[in-house]
Design an enzyme around this catalytic site. Structure first.
Site, PDB file in Angstrom:
ATOM      1  N   TYR A 230       0.824  -1.214   0.000  1.00 59.17           N
ATOM      2  CA  TYR A 230       0.000   0.000   0.000  1.00 59.17           C
ATOM      3  C   TYR A 230       0.859   1.265   0.000  1.00 59.17           C
ATOM      4  CZ  TYR A 230      -4.332  -2.578   0.551  1.00 59.17           C
ATOM      5  OH  TYR A 230      -5.405  -3.399   0.323  1.00 59.17           O
TER       6      TYR A 230
ATOM      7  N   GLU B 201       6.579   7.647   5.574  1.00 63.71           N
ATOM      8  CA  GLU B 201       5.482   8.013   4.676  1.00 63.71           C
ATOM      9  C   GLU B 201       4.261   8.429   5.484  1.00 63.71           C
ATOM     10  OE1 GLU B 201       5.437   8.487   1.340  1.00 63.71           O
ATOM     11  OE2 GLU B 201       3.552   9.318   2.047  1.00 63.71           O
TER      12      GLU B 201
ATOM     13  N   CYS C  63      -1.952   0.704  10.748  1.00 65.90           N
ATOM     14  CA  CYS C  63      -0.857   1.419  11.410  1.00 65.90           C
ATOM     15  C   CYS C  63      -1.147   2.058  12.761  1.00 65.90           C
ATOM     16  CB  CYS C  63      -0.295   2.461  10.454  1.00 65.90           C
ATOM     17  SG  CYS C  63       0.484   1.677   9.035  1.00 65.90           S
TER      18      CYS C  63
ATOM     19  N   LYS D 242       7.442   9.879  13.024  1.00 60.96           N
ATOM     20  CA  LYS D 242       6.407   9.090  12.341  1.00 60.96           C
ATOM     21  C   LYS D 242       5.494   8.409  13.361  1.00 60.96           C
ATOM     22  CE  LYS D 242       3.937   6.822   9.585  1.00 60.96           C
ATOM     23  NZ  LYS D 242       2.882   7.398   8.786  1.00 60.96           N
TER      24      LYS D 242
HETATM   25  P1  NAD Z   1       2.047  -4.179   2.800  1.00 59.48           P
HETATM   26  O1  NAD Z   1       1.918  -5.390   3.642  1.00 59.48           O
HETATM   27  O2  NAD Z   1       0.893  -3.718   1.971  1.00 59.48           O
HETATM   28  O3  NAD Z   1       3.298  -4.354   1.805  1.00 59.48           O
HETATM   29  C1  NAD Z   1       4.540  -4.844   2.201  1.00 59.48           C
HETATM   30  C2  NAD Z   1       5.088  -5.710   1.063  1.00 59.48           C
HETATM   31  O4  NAD Z   1       6.439  -6.060   1.382  1.00 59.48           O
HETATM   32  C3  NAD Z   1       4.334  -7.035   0.857  1.00 59.48           C
HETATM   33  O5  NAD Z   1       3.831  -7.100  -0.456  1.00 59.48           O
HETATM   34  C4  NAD Z   1       5.411  -8.116   1.128  1.00 59.48           C
HETATM   35  O6  NAD Z   1       5.295  -9.238   0.280  1.00 59.48           O
HETATM   36  C5  NAD Z   1       6.692  -7.348   0.841  1.00 59.48           C
HETATM   37  N1  NAD Z   1       7.878  -7.937   1.473  1.00 59.48           N
HETATM   38  C6  NAD Z   1       8.043  -8.352   2.754  1.00 59.48           C
HETATM   39  N2  NAD Z   1       9.297  -8.803   2.940  1.00 59.48           N
HETATM   40  C7  NAD Z   1       9.940  -8.680   1.755  1.00 59.48           C
HETATM   41  C8  NAD Z   1      11.265  -8.982   1.326  1.00 59.48           C
HETATM   42  N3  NAD Z   1      12.173  -9.474   2.170  1.00 59.48           N
HETATM   43  N4  NAD Z   1      11.589  -8.743   0.035  1.00 59.48           N
HETATM   44  C9  NAD Z   1      10.682  -8.228  -0.830  1.00 59.48           C
HETATM   45  N5  NAD Z   1       9.403  -7.913  -0.475  1.00 59.48           N
HETATM   46  C10 NAD Z   1       9.046  -8.138   0.814  1.00 59.48           C
HETATM   47  O7  NAD Z   1       2.500  -3.015   3.792  1.00 59.48           O
HETATM   48  P2  NAD Z   1       2.238  -1.437   3.635  1.00 59.48           P
HETATM   49  O8  NAD Z   1       0.864  -1.089   4.078  1.00 59.48           O
HETATM   50  O9  NAD Z   1       2.717  -0.996   2.300  1.00 59.48           O
HETATM   51  O10 NAD Z   1       3.222  -0.877   4.759  1.00 59.48           O
HETATM   52  C11 NAD Z   1       4.621  -0.903   4.596  1.00 59.48           C
HETATM   53  C12 NAD Z   1       5.255  -0.025   5.674  1.00 59.48           C
HETATM   54  O11 NAD Z   1       4.824   1.333   5.496  1.00 59.48           O
HETATM   55  C13 NAD Z   1       4.876  -0.395   7.101  1.00 59.48           C
HETATM   56  O12 NAD Z   1       5.992  -0.184   7.931  1.00 59.48           O
HETATM   57  C14 NAD Z   1       3.781   0.592   7.444  1.00 59.48           C
HETATM   58  O13 NAD Z   1       3.734   0.853   8.830  1.00 59.48           O
HETATM   59  C15 NAD Z   1       4.218   1.821   6.703  1.00 59.48           C
HETATM   60  N6  NAD Z   1       3.131   2.746   6.318  1.00 59.48           N
HETATM   61  C16 NAD Z   1       1.968   2.257   5.817  1.00 59.48           C
HETATM   62  C17 NAD Z   1       0.967   3.137   5.405  1.00 59.48           C
HETATM   63  C18 NAD Z   1      -0.348   2.652   4.822  1.00 59.48           C
HETATM   64  O14 NAD Z   1      -1.212   3.467   4.578  1.00 59.48           O
HETATM   65  N7  NAD Z   1      -0.531   1.363   4.589  1.00 59.48           N
HETATM   66  C19 NAD Z   1       1.187   4.529   5.470  1.00 59.48           C
HETATM   67  C20 NAD Z   1       2.408   4.986   5.981  1.00 59.48           C
HETATM   68  C21 NAD Z   1       3.372   4.080   6.398  1.00 59.48           C
HETATM   69  C1  UGA Z   2      -3.087   7.000   8.867  1.00 62.03           C
HETATM   70  C2  UGA Z   2      -2.551   8.432   8.866  1.00 62.03           C
HETATM   71  O1  UGA Z   2      -3.633   9.339   8.618  1.00 62.03           O
HETATM   72  C3  UGA Z   2      -1.481   8.619   7.783  1.00 62.03           C
HETATM   73  O2  UGA Z   2      -0.913   9.919   7.888  1.00 62.03           O
HETATM   74  C4  UGA Z   2      -0.380   7.572   8.019  1.00 62.03           C
HETATM   75  O3  UGA Z   2       0.605   7.674   6.999  1.00 62.03           O
HETATM   76  C5  UGA Z   2      -0.991   6.183   7.994  1.00 62.03           C
HETATM   77  O4  UGA Z   2      -2.009   6.087   9.016  1.00 62.03           O
HETATM   78  C6  UGA Z   2      -0.007   5.095   8.288  1.00 62.03           C
HETATM   79  O5  UGA Z   2       1.031   5.326   8.883  1.00 62.03           O
HETATM   80  O6  UGA Z   2      -0.365   3.978   7.919  1.00 62.03           O
HETATM   81  P1  UGA Z   2      -4.814   5.616   7.380  1.00 62.03           P
HETATM   82  O7  UGA Z   2      -4.754   4.659   8.512  1.00 62.03           O
HETATM   83  O8  UGA Z   2      -4.596   5.107   6.012  1.00 62.03           O
HETATM   84  O9  UGA Z   2      -3.720   6.780   7.601  1.00 62.03           O
HETATM   85  O10 UGA Z   2      -6.216   6.381   7.373  1.00 62.03           O
HETATM   86  P2  UGA Z   2      -6.855   7.531   8.311  1.00 62.03           P
HETATM   87  O11 UGA Z   2      -7.582   8.470   7.461  1.00 62.03           O
HETATM   88  O12 UGA Z   2      -5.851   8.114   9.231  1.00 62.03           O
HETATM   89  O13 UGA Z   2      -7.919   6.719   9.161  1.00 62.03           O
HETATM   90  C7  UGA Z   2      -7.536   5.780  10.144  1.00 62.03           C
HETATM   91  C8  UGA Z   2      -8.768   5.289  10.894  1.00 62.03           C
HETATM   92  O14 UGA Z   2      -9.302   6.305  11.728  1.00 62.03           O
HETATM   93  C9  UGA Z   2      -9.904   4.860   9.966  1.00 62.03           C
HETATM   94  O15 UGA Z   2     -10.525   3.712  10.469  1.00 62.03           O
HETATM   95  C10 UGA Z   2     -10.840   6.041  10.001  1.00 62.03           C
HETATM   96  O16 UGA Z   2     -12.158   5.705   9.696  1.00 62.03           O
HETATM   97  C11 UGA Z   2     -10.676   6.492  11.437  1.00 62.03           C
HETATM   98  N1  UGA Z   2     -11.020   7.923  11.662  1.00 62.03           N
HETATM   99  C12 UGA Z   2     -10.266   8.891  11.083  1.00 62.03           C
HETATM  100  C13 UGA Z   2     -12.087   8.245  12.468  1.00 62.03           C
HETATM  101  O17 UGA Z   2     -12.783   7.379  13.000  1.00 62.03           O
HETATM  102  N2  UGA Z   2     -12.376   9.577  12.662  1.00 62.03           N
HETATM  103  C14 UGA Z   2     -11.650  10.568  12.099  1.00 62.03           C
HETATM  104  O18 UGA Z   2     -11.964  11.763  12.329  1.00 62.03           O
HETATM  105  C15 UGA Z   2     -10.568  10.209  11.284  1.00 62.03           C
END
Ligand code: NAD
Ligand code: UGA
Length: 466
Positions: free
Chosen positions: A14, A163, A278, A222
């Protein structure tokens, strides 16, 4: 200044997928290779039908369509991509540990370590390694140690570049980021690396939004940003319970306090509880780090955000059971929405999973409709909790593609995700199909109280009695 020509991103999830797609589309002179060990995921990123991408995110398919095959490539050739890159982003998952020391709180860094060992093994020239995954503060130290002690004597410069995108708005968040945070060493080569990464973002973002700090501030910021955001949701959710007892309206309270510019209006929507991969993971990690430094009061303070969130999910389920005359056994309850928020197919830690689990404990029959989540994901989410066998789950939970079918002969509807389409439904027709009295529990506060009551529903909305 060093100009990056080739980027490798390990992890096509993602974060890795959307982030790299935007970098590739904004920096046509940089080749971007996104690699993953999950062949199925990579095949979907390469699918000729852009509606089949592994992630649903508004605007994503347009960005991927623009760059894929030109300077954006998805593959499982991890070693080749590492070898060719001058900058490597690590964007793999960092889930909460499910075993051993720190189980249930600390971040599991095994995927990060595997990446580091792989980079060290393959690299034969200098690399900038960028932590894109969310990591505990001081992880860069461990990364450096692995890279320097197992590598081929090349120089690794480590940066932290967390991110901040939110799912559902990822592309807009990336294109118009509030800020980019880059942490790195305060040395000439560290400064050169930070400037090289800044240059990538400067292709589309003003320089003033790019903050450079030391690595530890960046890593910690973060976790703290997510903790502060989640804390706002838990704070307003705690007030929603009080509103229901006092006839105050939580939306009016949010508005009244949000008009104070010191508080601000965003992230004050009361709900059935926050989900997503997260918030919980990162706060638990913060709690663990605080405890490991002996800062028990700090740990307790942040843990309360999670305790309040669990309370909110449980409160919503308990209210359904109590309102349906203290039994939901054998009753059909329709779930509108399963994703943790609208405009994503991601269900990780979604409140819907926990509400369903509580109702299944009481032998309810649940019928789920979500416009973007598959049947397999819903069953897997419930199975993962370990409270019911797959067989029991399939007996009690049905997944349908039609919201009207979900409502037919239902005792109640629970709105678990705020999908826009739910507001547009013909609720009169839905009412006609349901058993009477027809109950609706709005966990997202998207439906109008008066209108729903006028249609004959027994209507319950988080944080508001009428
Ligand atoms: P995700 O599970 O969607 O993707 C991670 C990918 O990494 C998977 O497809 C997995 O197969 C791959 N992977 C794992 N080990 C590997 C390896 N050794 N070599 C190659 N590929 C490998 O996770 P995500 O949601 O993208 O999150 C990734 C990181 O970013 C996490 O630390 C999360 O906390 C952070 N983050 C996520 C979000 C979000 O909105 N999802 C936002 C900000 C930060
Ligand atoms: C959150 C942060 O907003 C991002 O900045 C961050 O990068 C990310 O986590 C991450 O590190 O993964 P995300 O979890 O994708 O993003 O979505 P949000 O919009 O933050 O919502 C998180 C949860 O809180 C959802 O279930 C949402 O419905 C809920 N929420 C959010 C509420 O119930 N009320 C609100 O006012 C806002």
């Amino acid at each position: 200044m060093k100009k990056i020509k080739n980027i490798c991103c390990i992890g096509a999830g993602y974060v890795g997928g959307p982030t790299m797609s935007v970098i590739a589309s904004k920096c046509p002179e940089i080749t971007v290779n996104v690699v993953d060990i999950n062949q199925k995921r990579i095949d979907l990123w390469n699918h000729e039908d852009l509606d089949k991408l592994p992630i649903y995110e508004p605007g994503l398919k347009e960005v991927v369509g623009k760059a894929r095959g030109k300077n954006l490539f998805f593959s499982t050739e991890v070693d080749r991509a590492i070898d060719e890159a001058d900058m490597i982003f690590i964007s793999v998952n960092t889930p909460t540990k499910t075993y051993g020391k720190g189980k249930g709180q600390a971040a599991d860094l095994k995927y990060i370590e595997l990446c580091a060992r792989n980079i060290a093994k393959v690299a034969v020239n200098d690399k900038i390694v960028v932590e894109k995954s969310t990591l505990p503060v001081r992880t860069a130290e461990a990364l450096k140690s692995i890279l320097e002690n197992t590598g081929n004597n090349v120089n690794f410069e480590i940066l932290s570049n967390p991110e901040f995108l939110a799912e559902g708005t990822a592309i807009d968040d990336l294109l118009d980021a509030d800020r980019i945070l880059i942490g790195g060493a305060d040395t000439p080569s560290g400064q050169e690396a930070k400037d090289a990464l800044s240059w990538v973002y400067e292709h589309w973002l003003p320089k003033e939004r790019i903050l450079q700090t030391n690595v530890w501030s960046s890593e910690l910021s973060k976790l703290v940003a997510n903790a502060f955001l989640a804390q706002r949701v838990s704070s307003i959710n705690s007030i929603s319970a009080l509103c229901e007892r006092t006839d105050a309206n939580v939306a009016e309270v949010s508005k009244a306090i949000g008009y104070d510019s010191r508080i601000g209006s965003r992230f004050l929507n009361s709900s059935v509880g926050f989900g997503g991969s997260c918030f919980q993971k990162d706060i638990l990690n913060l709690v663990y780090i605080a405890k490991s430094f002996g800062l028990q009061e700090v740990a307790d303070y942040w843990e309360q955000v999670i305790i309040m969130n669990d309370y909110q999910k449980r409160r919503f389920a308990d209210n359904i059971i109590a309102t349906l005359y203290n039994t939901v056994s054998g009753k059909k309850i329709a779930f509108y929405g399963w994703a943790f928020k609208k405009d994503t197919n991601d269900t990780r830690e979604s409140a819907a999973i926990y509400v369903a689990d509580a109702l299944l404990e009481e032998n309810a029959n649940i019928v789920v409709y979500d416009p973007k989540v598959s049947k397999e994901t819903i069953y897997a989410d419930l199975e993962y909790l370990g409270n019911k066998s797959r067989e029991e789950i399939e007996k009690l939970v049905t997944v349908v593609n039609d919201p009207i079918e979900a409502a037919k002969d239902a005792h109640a509807i629970a709105v678990l995700t705020e999908w826009d389409e739910f507001k547009e439904y013909d609720w009169q027709a839905i009412h006609d199909l349901m058993l009477k009295p027809a109950f609706v529990f709005d966990g997202r506060r998207i439906l109008d109280h008066k209108k729903m009551e006028a249609l004959g529903f027994k209507f319950y909305k988080i944080g508001q009695n009428g």
